[in-house]
Design a protein around this motif. Structure first.
Motif, PDB file in Angstrom:
ATOM      1  N   ARG A  39       0.815  -1.217   0.000  1.00 47.06           N
ATOM      2  CA  ARG A  39       0.000   0.000   0.000  1.00 47.06           C
ATOM      3  C   ARG A  39       0.844   1.261   0.000  1.00 47.06           C
ATOM      4  N   SER A  40       2.176   1.111   0.019  1.00 42.00           N
ATOM      5  CA  SER A  40       3.042   2.274   0.144  1.00 42.00           C
ATOM      6  C   SER A  40       4.388   1.971  -0.494  1.00 42.00           C
ATOM      7  N   VAL A  41       4.923   2.948  -1.241  1.00 45.10           N
ATOM      8  CA  VAL A  41       6.234   2.795  -1.857  1.00 45.10           C
ATOM      9  C   VAL A  41       7.051   4.057  -1.620  1.00 45.10           C
ATOM     10  N   GLU A  42       8.356   3.912  -1.674  1.00 49.89           N
ATOM     11  CA  GLU A  42       9.278   5.010  -1.352  1.00 49.89           C
ATOM     12  C   GLU A  42      10.202   5.296  -2.524  1.00 49.89           C
ATOM     13  N   ALA A  43      10.320   6.575  -2.882  1.00 50.66           N
ATOM     14  CA  ALA A  43      11.200   6.972  -3.971  1.00 50.66           C
ATOM     15  C   ALA A  43      12.068   8.140  -3.525  1.00 50.66           C
ATOM     16  N   ASP A  44      13.380   7.993  -3.643  1.00 49.43           N
ATOM     17  CA  ASP A  44      14.308   9.086  -3.380  1.00 49.43           C
ATOM     18  C   ASP A  44      14.402   9.956  -4.630  1.00 49.43           C
ATOM     19  N   VAL A  45      14.284  11.273  -4.469  1.00 45.15           N
ATOM     20  CA  VAL A  45      14.321  12.152  -5.637  1.00 45.15           C
ATOM     21  C   VAL A  45      15.424  13.197  -5.502  1.00 45.15           C
ATOM     22  N   TRP A  46      15.998  13.524  -6.656  1.00 46.79           N
ATOM     23  CA  TRP A  46      17.077  14.506  -6.768  1.00 46.79           C
ATOM     24  C   TRP A  46      16.673  15.518  -7.828  1.00 46.79           C
ATOM     25  N   LEU A  47      16.799  16.790  -7.513  1.00 47.06           N
ATOM     26  CA  LEU A  47      16.496  17.828  -8.484  1.00 47.06           C
ATOM     27  C   LEU A  47      17.707  18.012  -9.395  1.00 47.06           C
ATOM     28  N   THR A  48      17.504  17.806 -10.694  1.00 43.37           N
ATOM     29  CA  THR A  48      18.567  17.913 -11.686  1.00 43.37           C
ATOM     30  C   THR A  48      18.086  18.791 -12.836  1.00 43.37           C
ATOM     31  N   ARG A  49      18.946  19.011 -13.792  1.00 39.46           N
ATOM     32  CA  ARG A  49      18.553  19.779 -14.973  1.00 39.46           C
ATOM     33  C   ARG A  49      17.448  19.072 -15.757  1.00 39.46           C
ATOM     34  N   GLU A  50      17.357  17.756 -15.584  1.00 40.11           N
ATOM     35  CA  GLU A  50      16.327  16.984 -16.285  1.00 40.11           C
ATOM     36  C   GLU A  50      15.054  16.833 -15.453  1.00 40.11           C
ATOM     37  N   GLY A  51      15.012  17.499 -14.327  1.00 44.34           N
ATOM     38  CA  GLY A  51      13.836  17.389 -13.475  1.00 44.34           C
ATOM     39  C   GLY A  51      14.105  16.538 -12.253  1.00 44.34           C
ATOM     40  N   LEU A  52      13.062  15.936 -11.712  1.00 48.17           N
ATOM     41  CA  LEU A  52      13.171  15.120 -10.505  1.00 48.17           C
ATOM     42  C   LEU A  52      13.487  13.685 -10.891  1.00 48.17           C
ATOM     43  N   LEU A  53      14.747  13.305 -10.701  1.00 50.67           N
ATOM     44  CA  LEU A  53      15.176  11.949 -11.021  1.00 50.67           C
ATOM     45  C   LEU A  53      15.196  11.094  -9.760  1.00 50.67           C
ATOM     46  N   VAL A  54      14.939   9.805  -9.945  1.00 50.11           N
ATOM     47  CA  VAL A  54      14.823   8.864  -8.838  1.00 50.11           C
ATOM     48  C   VAL A  54      16.073   7.986  -8.781  1.00 50.11           C
ATOM     49  N   ALA A  55      16.747   7.973  -7.628  1.00 46.84           N
ATOM     50  CA  ALA A  55      17.924   7.134  -7.427  1.00 46.84           C
ATOM     51  C   ALA A  55      18.314   7.188  -5.957  1.00 46.84           C
ATOM     52  N   HIS A  56      19.148   6.252  -5.546  1.00 52.95           N
ATOM     53  CA  HIS A  56      19.591   6.219  -4.147  1.00 52.95           C
ATOM     54  C   HIS A  56      20.727   7.206  -3.888  1.00 52.95           C
ATOM     55  N   LEU A 110       8.867  19.973  -6.944  1.00 51.46           N
ATOM     56  CA  LEU A 110       7.952  18.862  -6.657  1.00 51.46           C
ATOM     57  C   LEU A 110       6.508  19.346  -6.649  1.00 51.46           C
ATOM     58  N   ALA A 111       6.247  20.485  -6.034  1.00 49.72           N
ATOM     59  CA  ALA A 111       4.887  21.014  -5.981  1.00 49.72           C
ATOM     60  C   ALA A 111       4.348  21.249  -7.388  1.00 49.72           C
ATOM     61  N   LYS A 112       5.211  21.761  -8.274  1.00 48.65           N
ATOM     62  CA  LYS A 112       4.784  22.017  -9.650  1.00 48.65           C
ATOM     63  C   LYS A 112       4.452  20.720 -10.371  1.00 48.65           C
ATOM     64  N   VAL A 113       5.279  19.708 -10.178  1.00 46.32           N
ATOM     65  CA  VAL A 113       5.029  18.413 -10.810  1.00 46.32           C
ATOM     66  C   VAL A 113       3.725  17.796 -10.284  1.00 46.32           C
ATOM     67  N   LEU A 114       3.553  17.801  -8.972  1.00 43.72           N
ATOM     68  CA  LEU A 114       2.382  17.159  -8.381  1.00 43.72           C
ATOM     69  C   LEU A 114       1.088  17.831  -8.808  1.00 43.72           C
ATOM     70  N   ALA A 115       1.132  19.133  -9.027  1.00 44.74           N
ATOM     71  CA  ALA A 115      -0.080  19.845  -9.456  1.00 44.74           C
ATOM     72  C   ALA A 115      -0.636  19.290 -10.763  1.00 44.74           C
ATOM     73  N   ASP A 116       0.225  18.742 -11.604  1.00 43.69           N
ATOM     74  CA  ASP A 116      -0.221  18.167 -12.871  1.00 43.69           C
ATOM     75  C   ASP A 116      -0.951  16.847 -12.680  1.00 43.69           C
ATOM     76  N   TYR A 117      -0.908  16.295 -11.461  1.00 40.37           N
ATOM     77  CA  TYR A 117      -1.556  15.007 -11.173  1.00 40.37           C
ATOM     78  C   TYR A 117      -2.661  15.170 -10.126  1.00 40.37           C
ATOM     79  N   ALA A 118      -3.197  16.362 -10.045  1.00 42.90           N
ATOM     80  CA  ALA A 118      -4.194  16.652  -9.021  1.00 42.90           C
ATOM     81  C   ALA A 118      -5.429  15.775  -9.130  1.00 42.90           C
ATOM     82  N   ASP A 119      -5.685  15.226 -10.312  1.00 43.65           N
ATOM     83  CA  ASP A 119      -6.866  14.386 -10.487  1.00 43.65           C
ATOM     84  C   ASP A 119      -6.796  13.094  -9.686  1.00 43.65           C
TER      85      ASP A 119
END
Length: 259
Positions: A39-56, A110-119
């Motif tokens: 019911r829950s997953v975890e993603a580490d995010v890094w702000l890069t020139r390409e946006g929010l990338l996921v990696a450890h 992150l707030a800007k990205v999440l706003a696109d998924y408000a539905d």
């Protein structure tokens, strides 16, 4: 994995306490956890020139492995296919976003990205929260001040032990998380000391009294520790061992009474 087993897991009931730690390191990020009913997953995010990338770590950053591509897009597609739920007729689903770069700049991106998924994301607008298919919880370098004062937000805050006595609304701080080692010395060998068992249950009791869930990270991944967490009614159990935790919880968990 045989196709028959994959299908059986995909159709199995969700496992409400299961949290996929560093989920992106599994062979099929998100999809392995969903197939096991997490019911829950975890993603580490890094702000890069390409946006929010996921990696450890920064060394693991790869083009294309964005938060959107790995998590938000497939969660939206699944929720739409399931009539508004990640798990059809299942419990609310959580996406824990662990911010690894600067709190303010990453939080704004992150707030800007999440706003696109408000539905499909749980949204709080002027203090009123509408629960949707996915609730995002921000951990790590969370910009707590910005999230707290936002008139509209699509994420909540991963709380810390100080929030056990805090007055933030549960919609803003739905979890209290702590490292296992910061609270307990028991490593799963032999019985849990009575004083530590009492401390664990009091931790959970206080969180639940505030309407918050409980999660410990870096706990020993053993059935003995899992059993104590279930007995204390801890809400989410971290694991990298998806199949093992699912099997344990399907046989040894009890009905939930917490959020």
């Amino acid at each position: 994995m045989p196709a028959s087993l994959a299908l059986a897991l995909a159709l199995a009931a969700p496992v409400p306490r299961a949290h996929a730690h560093n989920d992106y390191e599994h062979p099929r990020p998100l999809h392995d956890a969903l197939a096991h009913g997490f019911r829950s997953v975890e993603a580490d995010v890094w702000l890069t020139r390409e946006g929010l990338l996921v990696a450890h770590t920064p060394f693991g950053l790869k083009a294309g492995r964005t938060l959107q591509a790995l998590y938000l897009d497939p969660l939206r597609a699944r929720a739409r296919a399931n009539g508004g739920s990640v798990h059809r007729n299942g419990p609310p689903f959580y996406l824990l976003v662990d911010v690894k770069t600067d709190a303010a700049s990453t939080g704004a991106a992150l707030a800007k990205v999440l706003a696109d998924y408000a539905d499909v994301l749980t949204t709080t607008r002027d203090g009123k929260t509408e629960r949707k298919a996915v609730t995002v919880v921000v951990s790590g370098n969370a910009d707590r001040a910005a999230l707290t004062k936002a008139a509209v937000r699509h994420a909540a805050i991963d709380g810390r032990p100080a929030d056990l006595d805090g007055d933030a609304p549960a919609e803003l701080v739905p979890w209290v998380s702590a490292s296992w080692g910061s609270q307990f010395r028991w490593d799963g060998a032999g019985p849990m000391p009575t004083a530590e068992r009492d401390r664990l249950r009091e931790f959970v009791r206080k969180a639940h009294a505030k309407g918050r869930m409980v999660r410990f990270w870096a706990a020993p991944e053993t059935p003995a520790v899992w059993r104590e967490l279930v007995a204390a009614n801890a809400d989410l159990i971290n694991t990298d061992r998806l199949a093992d935790l699912r099997a344990f919880l399907r046989t040894e968990d009890r009905p939930r009474t917490s959020p």
